[in-house]
Scaffold this active site. Structure first.
Site, PDB file in Angstrom:
ATOM      1  N   ALA A  12       0.790  -1.237   0.000  1.00  0.00           N
ATOM      2  CA  ALA A  12       0.000   0.000   0.000  1.00  0.00           C
ATOM      3  C   ALA A  12       0.818   1.281   0.000  1.00  0.00           C
ATOM      4  O   ALA A  12       0.265   2.363   0.200  1.00  0.00           O
ATOM      5  CB  ALA A  12      -0.941   0.002   1.205  1.00  0.00           C
ATOM      6  N   SER A  13       2.103   1.186  -0.235  1.00  0.00           N
ATOM      7  CA  SER A  13       2.934   2.391  -0.199  1.00  0.00           C
ATOM      8  C   SER A  13       2.928   3.160  -1.509  1.00  0.00           C
ATOM      9  O   SER A  13       3.368   4.314  -1.564  1.00  0.00           O
ATOM     10  CB  SER A  13       4.385   2.017   0.160  1.00  0.00           C
ATOM     11  OG  SER A  13       4.946   1.171  -0.840  1.00  0.00           O
ATOM     12  N   ARG A  14       2.394   2.556  -2.583  1.00  0.00           N
ATOM     13  CA  ARG A  14       2.392   3.234  -3.880  1.00  0.00           C
ATOM     14  C   ARG A  14       1.344   2.622  -4.796  1.00  0.00           C
ATOM     15  O   ARG A  14       0.757   1.578  -4.500  1.00  0.00           O
ATOM     16  CB  ARG A  14       3.770   3.131  -4.539  1.00  0.00           C
ATOM     17  CG  ARG A  14       4.192   1.705  -4.833  1.00  0.00           C
ATOM     18  CD  ARG A  14       5.517   1.636  -5.560  1.00  0.00           C
ATOM     19  NE  ARG A  14       5.864   0.273  -5.928  1.00  0.00           N
ATOM     20  CZ  ARG A  14       6.841  -0.050  -6.770  1.00  0.00           C
ATOM     21  NH1 ARG A  14       7.566   0.907  -7.330  1.00  0.00           N
ATOM     22  NH2 ARG A  14       7.096  -1.306  -7.053  1.00  0.00           N
ATOM     23  N   SER A  41      -5.178  -9.938 -12.200  1.00  0.00           N
ATOM     24  CA  SER A  41      -4.786  -9.110 -13.347  1.00  0.00           C
ATOM     25  C   SER A  41      -5.457  -9.602 -14.613  1.00  0.00           C
ATOM     26  O   SER A  41      -5.758 -10.800 -14.761  1.00  0.00           O
ATOM     27  CB  SER A  41      -3.270  -9.167 -13.531  1.00  0.00           C
ATOM     28  OG  SER A  41      -2.875  -8.568 -14.756  1.00  0.00           O
ATOM     29  N   TYR A  55       4.169 -14.537 -14.471  1.00  0.00           N
ATOM     30  CA  TYR A  55       3.272 -13.594 -13.800  1.00  0.00           C
ATOM     31  C   TYR A  55       1.815 -14.002 -14.019  1.00  0.00           C
ATOM     32  O   TYR A  55       1.005 -14.021 -13.089  1.00  0.00           O
ATOM     33  CB  TYR A  55       3.522 -12.197 -14.353  1.00  0.00           C
ATOM     34  CG  TYR A  55       2.639 -11.113 -13.786  1.00  0.00           C
ATOM     35  CD1 TYR A  55       2.823 -10.641 -12.489  1.00  0.00           C
ATOM     36  CD2 TYR A  55       1.618 -10.537 -14.552  1.00  0.00           C
ATOM     37  CE1 TYR A  55       2.018  -9.636 -11.967  1.00  0.00           C
ATOM     38  CE2 TYR A  55       0.814  -9.535 -14.045  1.00  0.00           C
ATOM     39  CZ  TYR A  55       1.014  -9.085 -12.753  1.00  0.00           C
ATOM     40  OH  TYR A  55       0.210  -8.099 -12.241  1.00  0.00           O
ATOM     41  N   ALA A 105       0.647 -16.929 -14.588  1.00  0.00           N
ATOM     42  CA  ALA A 105       0.346 -18.140 -13.822  1.00  0.00           C
ATOM     43  C   ALA A 105      -0.043 -17.804 -12.385  1.00  0.00           C
ATOM     44  O   ALA A 105      -1.003 -18.363 -11.847  1.00  0.00           O
ATOM     45  CB  ALA A 105       1.556 -19.068 -13.838  1.00  0.00           C
ATOM     46  N   LYS A 109      -1.269 -14.963 -11.226  1.00  0.00           N
ATOM     47  CA  LYS A 109      -2.520 -14.216 -11.169  1.00  0.00           C
ATOM     48  C   LYS A 109      -3.724 -15.079 -11.544  1.00  0.00           C
ATOM     49  O   LYS A 109      -4.821 -14.911 -10.991  1.00  0.00           O
ATOM     50  CB  LYS A 109      -2.432 -12.989 -12.080  1.00  0.00           C
ATOM     51  CG  LYS A 109      -1.434 -11.942 -11.590  1.00  0.00           C
ATOM     52  CD  LYS A 109      -1.781 -11.434 -10.193  1.00  0.00           C
ATOM     53  CE  LYS A 109      -0.906 -10.284  -9.751  1.00  0.00           C
ATOM     54  NZ  LYS A 109      -1.310  -9.749  -8.430  1.00  0.00           N
ATOM     55  N   ILE A 169      -3.047  -0.262 -16.150  1.00  0.00           N
ATOM     56  CA  ILE A 169      -3.235   0.836 -15.201  1.00  0.00           C
ATOM     57  C   ILE A 169      -1.979   1.692 -15.137  1.00  0.00           C
ATOM     58  O   ILE A 169      -0.858   1.180 -15.175  1.00  0.00           O
ATOM     59  CB  ILE A 169      -3.571   0.295 -13.796  1.00  0.00           C
ATOM     60  CG1 ILE A 169      -4.771  -0.660 -13.845  1.00  0.00           C
ATOM     61  CG2 ILE A 169      -3.840   1.444 -12.833  1.00  0.00           C
ATOM     62  CD1 ILE A 169      -6.066  -0.051 -14.343  1.00  0.00           C
TER      63      ILE A 169
END
Length: 248
Positions: free
Chosen positions: A14-16, A143, A156, A158, A160, A189
């Site tokens: 949650a930092s970015r 995703s 990646y 796999a 998600k 995004i």
């Protein structure tokens, strides 16, 4: 609508980017948000400071989700201090892009540890207290790549895609205890992860999106806020696509 007053929420990564936007909207809706970060402490503290300055409730905690023991300890501490955990948003993720022929085992293992095993560890720890309370919300961030695939992202994708299976299975496991489990599948995004994609490549991506624009973290955060709310009490095992029509 979508009021979260009195709720305790933990958002990983949650930092970015998307995680930060999720923390912000949940806090704006009234939740006390635990801003979990793996390494970017300064950025996480900035999120907390901004929210507190706006009169919201937030705190930061270091959490590498690939460390299951740490996940258990952090969530146990949150429950001890606040008496409960209502909302668990498993957003932390990472990607190492490479054609499968060139994908290293250590890179695949790291993606599995963070994106899949880490998300599952967070959900497992959270539902322990949610089951006793007979209420709760778990939201996984998957995703569009996990649904439609993408060249150079087999590993990646796999991780998600696997989260979608976890979402549907866990929803069946805990539904009788009043806990909903859903996933949000963002499309392309505008975040740090995608900022390097510019020029003709970015234009080509935009052409694939019927709405004609790149999504924003706020677009994704709004979907998460809905799934965390009482208005989504009868929604579980669902994958909510936030992709501008890129994949339907």
């Amino acid at each position: 609508m979508f009021a979260l007053d009195g709720k305790i929420a933990l958002v990983t990564g949650a930092s970015r980017g998307i995680g930060r936007a999720i923390a912000q909207v949940l806090a704006e809706q009234g939740a006390r948000v635990v801003v979990a970060f793996a390494s970017q402490e300064a950025a996480a503290n900035e999120v907390v400071s901004a929210l507190c300055a706006a009169g919201k409730q937030a705190e930061a905690v270091q959490l590498d989700v690939s460390d299951s023991a740490r996940v258990d300890a952090v969530i146990a501490d949150v429950v001890k201090r606040h008496g409960k955990l209502d909302l668990m948003v498993a957003n932390a993720g990472m990607s190492v892009d490479a054609l499968l022929l060139r994908l290293k085992d250590e890179d695949l293992d790291r993606m599995l540890a963070v994106n899949l095993r880490g998300a599952m560890a967070c959900a497992r720890a959270a539902i322990k207290t949610m089951m006793r309370a007979r209420t709760g919300r778990v939201v996984f961030l998957t995703s569009v790549v996990g649904e439609m695939g993408n060249a150079g992202q087999s590993g990646y994708a796999a991780t998600k895609a696997a989260l979608i299976g976890v979402t549907r299975s866990l929803a069946r496991e805990v539904g009788s205890r009043g806990i909903t489990v859903n996933a949000v599948a963002p499309g392309f995004i505008d975040t740090d992860m995608t900022s390097s994609i510019q020029g003709d490549t970015r234009a080509a991506v935009e052409k694939q999106i019927p709405l004609g624009r790149i999504g924003t973290p706020a677009d994704v955060a709004a979907a998460v806020a809905f799934l965390c709310s009482d208005e989504a009490a009868y929604v579980t095992g669902h994958v909510l696509r936030v992709n501008g029509g890129m994949y339907t």
